[in-house]
Design a protein around this motif. Sequence first.
Motif, PDB file in Angstrom:
ATOM      1  N   ALA B 165      38.966  35.970  29.833  1.00 55.63           N
ATOM      2  CA  ALA B 165      40.018  36.463  30.482  1.00 55.63           C
ATOM      3  C   ALA B 165      40.756  37.441  29.674  1.00 55.63           C
ATOM      4  O   ALA B 165      41.350  38.621  30.268  1.00 55.63           O
ATOM      5  N   ARG B 166      40.991  37.298  28.286  1.00 59.23           N
ATOM      6  CA  ARG B 166      41.582  38.261  27.435  1.00 59.23           C
ATOM      7  C   ARG B 166      40.687  39.710  27.559  1.00 59.23           C
ATOM      8  O   ARG B 166      41.124  40.621  27.612  1.00 59.23           O
ATOM      9  N   ILE B 167      39.470  39.459  27.432  1.00 60.05           N
ATOM     10  CA  ILE B 167      38.640  40.499  27.365  1.00 60.05           C
ATOM     11  C   ILE B 167      38.580  41.278  28.648  1.00 60.05           C
ATOM     12  O   ILE B 167      38.581  42.471  28.812  1.00 60.05           O
ATOM     13  N   ALA B 168      38.533  40.381  29.842  1.00 61.23           N
ATOM     14  CA  ALA B 168      38.326  41.129  31.218  1.00 61.23           C
ATOM     15  C   ALA B 168      39.683  42.116  31.390  1.00 61.23           C
ATOM     16  O   ALA B 168      39.651  42.973  31.610  1.00 61.23           O
ATOM     17  N   LYS B 169      40.823  41.552  30.861  1.00 65.87           N
ATOM     18  CA  LYS B 169      42.037  42.328  30.807  1.00 65.87           C
ATOM     19  C   LYS B 169      41.912  43.453  29.916  1.00 65.87           C
ATOM     20  O   LYS B 169      42.376  44.672  30.427  1.00 65.87           O
ATOM     21  N   GLU B 170      41.266  43.301  28.860  1.00 61.14           N
ATOM     22  CA  GLU B 170      40.924  44.823  28.026  1.00 61.14           C
ATOM     23  C   GLU B 170      40.236  45.663  28.515  1.00 61.14           C
ATOM     24  O   GLU B 170      40.390  46.884  28.555  1.00 61.14           O
ATOM     25  N   LYS B 171      39.286  45.145  29.439  1.00 59.03           N
ATOM     26  CA  LYS B 171      38.342  46.086  30.093  1.00 59.03           C
ATOM     27  C   LYS B 171      38.725  46.378  31.235  1.00 59.03           C
ATOM     28  O   LYS B 171      38.079  47.307  31.956  1.00 59.03           O
ATOM     29  N   ARG B 172      39.958  46.073  31.719  1.00 52.63           N
ATOM     30  CA  ARG B 172      40.601  46.349  33.103  1.00 52.63           C
ATOM     31  C   ARG B 172      39.761  45.939  34.194  1.00 52.63           C
ATOM     32  O   ARG B 172      39.614  46.583  35.188  1.00 52.63           O
ATOM     33  N   LEU B 173      39.132  44.731  33.858  1.00 51.69           N
ATOM     34  CA  LEU B 173      38.205  44.190  35.069  1.00 51.69           C
ATOM     35  C   LEU B 173      39.335  43.196  35.992  1.00 51.69           C
ATOM     36  O   LEU B 173      40.173  42.643  35.188  1.00 51.69           O
ATOM     37  N   ASN B 174      39.290  43.356  37.470  1.00 50.73           N
ATOM     38  CA  ASN B 174      39.988  42.332  38.034  1.00 50.73           C
ATOM     39  C   ASN B 174      39.460  41.127  38.272  1.00 50.73           C
ATOM     40  O   ASN B 174      38.307  41.068  38.584  1.00 50.73           O
ATOM     41  N   VAL B 175      40.129  40.105  37.974  1.00 52.15           N
ATOM     42  CA  VAL B 175      39.741  38.770  38.130  1.00 52.15           C
ATOM     43  C   VAL B 175      40.694  37.850  39.279  1.00 52.15           C
ATOM     44  O   VAL B 175      42.138  37.859  38.700  1.00 52.15           O
ATOM     45  N   VAL B 176      40.504  37.425  40.253  1.00 56.19           N
ATOM     46  CA  VAL B 176      41.328  36.616  41.098  1.00 56.19           C
ATOM     47  C   VAL B 176      40.504  35.237  41.057  1.00 56.19           C
ATOM     48  O   VAL B 176      39.462  35.106  41.208  1.00 56.19           O
ATOM     49  N   VAL B 177      41.376  34.276  41.017  1.00 52.99           N
ATOM     50  CA  VAL B 177      41.139  33.108  40.951  1.00 52.99           C
ATOM     51  C   VAL B 177      41.744  32.426  42.158  1.00 52.99           C
ATOM     52  O   VAL B 177      42.796  32.442  42.594  1.00 52.99           O
ATOM     53  N   GLY B 178      40.849  31.317  42.688  1.00 49.80           N
ATOM     54  CA  GLY B 178      41.257  30.951  44.180  1.00 49.80           C
ATOM     55  C   GLY B 178      42.271  29.713  44.211  1.00 49.80           C
ATOM     56  O   GLY B 178      42.111  28.748  44.940  1.00 49.80           O
ATOM     57  N   LEU B 179      43.196  30.086  43.673  1.00 45.65           N
ATOM     58  CA  LEU B 179      44.518  29.199  43.663  1.00 45.65           C
ATOM     59  C   LEU B 179      45.442  30.043  44.653  1.00 45.65           C
ATOM     60  O   LEU B 179      46.171  30.711  44.255  1.00 45.65           O
ATOM     61  N   GLN B 180      45.050  29.741  46.057  1.00 45.70           N
ATOM     62  CA  GLN B 180      45.304  30.564  46.995  1.00 45.70           C
ATOM     63  C   GLN B 180      46.759  30.559  47.420  1.00 45.70           C
ATOM     64  O   GLN B 180      47.533  31.375  48.119  1.00 45.70           O
ATOM     65  N   ARG B 181      47.430  29.248  46.769  1.00 41.83           N
ATOM     66  CA  ARG B 181      49.027  29.504  47.161  1.00 41.83           C
ATOM     67  C   ARG B 181      49.927  30.476  46.425  1.00 41.83           C
ATOM     68  O   ARG B 181      50.758  30.916  47.159  1.00 41.83           O
ATOM     69  N   HIS B 182      49.297  31.309  45.448  1.00 44.45           N
ATOM     70  CA  HIS B 182      49.583  32.563  45.091  1.00 44.45           C
ATOM     71  C   HIS B 182      49.636  33.714  46.001  1.00 44.45           C
ATOM     72  O   HIS B 182      50.188  34.603  45.755  1.00 44.45           O
ATOM     73  N   TYR B 183      48.748  33.471  46.829  1.00 47.82           N
ATOM     74  CA  TYR B 183      48.495  34.419  47.771  1.00 47.82           C
ATOM     75  C   TYR B 183      49.046  34.183  49.217  1.00 47.82           C
ATOM     76  O   TYR B 183      48.759  34.943  50.165  1.00 47.82           O
ATOM     77  N   GLN B 184      49.937  33.113  49.366  1.00 47.51           N
ATOM     78  CA  GLN B 184      50.391  32.737  50.691  1.00 47.51           C
ATOM     79  C   GLN B 184      51.866  32.978  50.806  1.00 47.51           C
ATOM     80  O   GLN B 184      52.605  32.502  49.725  1.00 47.51           O
ATOM     81  N   LYS B 185      52.317  33.621  51.918  1.00 47.47           N
ATOM     82  CA  LYS B 185      53.741  34.095  51.726  1.00 47.47           C
ATOM     83  C   LYS B 185      54.581  33.155  51.609  1.00 47.47           C
ATOM     84  O   LYS B 185      55.795  33.299  51.214  1.00 47.47           O
TER      85      LYS B 185
END
Lengths: 319, 439
Positions: B165-185
């Motif tokens: 996760a840390r490396i992905a952030k450094e590389k500016r890669l997008n990572v979405v995790v399917g905890l979809q309540r975070h994407y629910q209005k």
Amino acid sequence: MYRFKFLVTGFLFLGFHLVFAQKEAYRLELPGTTQALEMVFIKGGNFQIGSPSSEKGHQRDESPQSNIEVASFWMASTETTWNLYQHFVDRDIDGESLQKKDQDLVDLDIDAISGATTPYVDMSFGMGTDDYPAIGMTQKAAVQFCKWLSALTGNFYRLPTEAEWEYACRAGSQTAYSHSDDASDLELYAWFEENSNGKYHKVGQKKPNAWGLYDMHGNIAEWTLDQYEIEAYKKLAKVKWNKPLKTYPKSVRGGSWIDSAEKLRSAARRGSDPQWKMRDPQIPKSEWWHTDAPFVGFRIVRPYQTPSKKEQELYWTTK
Amino acid sequence: MKKSTLQNDRRTFIKQTTLATTGILSASVPVKSFANVLDNKKLKLALVGCGGRGSGAAVQALTADDQVELVAMADVFQDRLDSSLKAIIDHFDGRKKIKVKDKNKFVGFDAYKKAIDEADVVILTTPPGFRPYHFEYAINNDKHVFMEKPVATDPVGIRKVLDMARIAKEKRLNVVVGLQRHYQKKYTTLYNRVAQGAIGKITSGQVYWNDGGVWVKPREADQSELEYQMRNWYYFNWICGDHILEQHIHNIDVANWFIGAYPTSAQGMGGRQTRTGKEYGEIFDHHYVQFNYADGAVISSQCRHQKGCDSRVDEVFQGTSGSVELGSGLLKDLDGQELYKYPYKWGQEANPYQVEHDELFKSIRNNGVISDAENGAKSTLTAIMGRMATYSGKTISWDEALNSDHHLMPAQVDWNTTPPSLPDENGHYAIPTPGVTKF
């Protein structure tokens, strides 16, 4: 309540079976459980399907009003509850199916009937299960429930046709609601937007209609056998029901806990929609569940005259 | 997305990228991760894990952005891959061209590498035990990721996901995790109100996933034990993690999100009372966990797979000046009077499963960075900590869970691997025993 306390004078000749059926209400007990449905006898007759353009809330799909003849049948006094439906989902009482007798009208191998998948989410959405109506099943699932129930009991059960549904809902009335044209009395008979508090309610809590049927208006909308077509009534004079040739839309009647009074009218119709599975996260989307239709359920009927084996299958197959 | 909008976005995007490049280069970020986007108009998508959810996620990715193309698929089972592709094609019914070359249909335990190699964006939707290893490979190879929850089944896997996760952030890669309540209005609206103090500071809460349980795949005569477990993965901890992870993580994650912290310890109880058949593998049918937070807040978490009982999937929190119930969308004051009710309309809300992918591809196009993996890992660890507590009957601290060498996944899995749990002569699996089982 509409009861006939006498035995039928004639008998029906069906294949090799001689059958005497009583024209009166009976209690359908689910084998191996304490669950039962009260089956009300609905005497056949003629009625006007649809509504006049003068009716408040009238929609184009309620025209033209047509005179329809409906044969006698029994209809469950209440919507199918979770208590009953769960046994179809779990298939935990299949072994209790009744011993087949000579006069039994339906002879089916219960093991050959396909069953609903277990849903990933709680399909009651926290609104309650004991004595609450089952919701969110597809029409195909409701049709299969009827076939399973027939295999379990030896009698022929199916969904009502759209014509049968409206005939039973009207209970002899020609008004917008079976009790009157006046929506102000509706809360005595129905759960809808105004009084539902945002959820469905236990079946049979409000006043029944003149024929003893509860919640025909409101609580949950109910599946019929028919394809939904705006101009369906032009066909119904010739055929008993508009057999679906495609999955969407199918006709749903009676309105529900989320609907306004006008959508609960006896003549009001609605078609099912693929959006009713919008939040199903799986592909292919479930054939058995509508994740986004917590307002649709069903009630069962049993025709007085059991159809031939070939015709039975027509009612139990759907797109 | 309409074509014209996309072109506008791309112009803006290229401008922003050019501006940003000087800063990025000094941060030693590999250019490759966004070179994909600059070089190709199309974004190439790979699906790893071709079950119903994976196929659903692929459809959502392909719907999110009309310049996305499914180029590769991977699964351990040929039949699952084939039926997935068919279902995706059927879903679009000619509205979108879906053509995966035969050479890009990869089958086997190492198939994920070959599929990931072909893509710019990958969907990781195998059973969760494999996730850390698939995520590691994707990030090491500079891919944007959508991955389903939970993101691991054991602490060793969690630490790998946290590193990546840390490396992905450094590389500016997008990572979405399917905890979809975070994407629910409904959830984001209520979260914003609570974060702005609508109910004061949260002191306690209850989170639920109680229902009748999920599917079972009957054992077939010619199956190896490994194939049986892979097909029936829900009931085996090394690949599933038990339902406290697989489903209840959604509700536990909401508790962490609303409180704004992860718990410092957990203690609880659980067992297997009604779902005891051998076809249910080794998982419990109920868990009840008390999660303790550093500020004194306590969350009671319950999950149950028992038929005929009350069903409830919900989250409720009490604060110093009111309470919130997520299911009904209701905020109340301390007298129980309604402060606010979310105006939910059935069928009129954006589908959160689609929003996840809309946001992911928008962020990729706009050179943004979504970094869901750290929270995904920490909320998964919260659920693992709960499972460790119910299995052992002991209080488990966050640090103990995080640093544990508890390892359920074999280092490498192929068709010769012996699964970590094996049935006895009657076909039953060993069930965790509180007071005896270590974790």
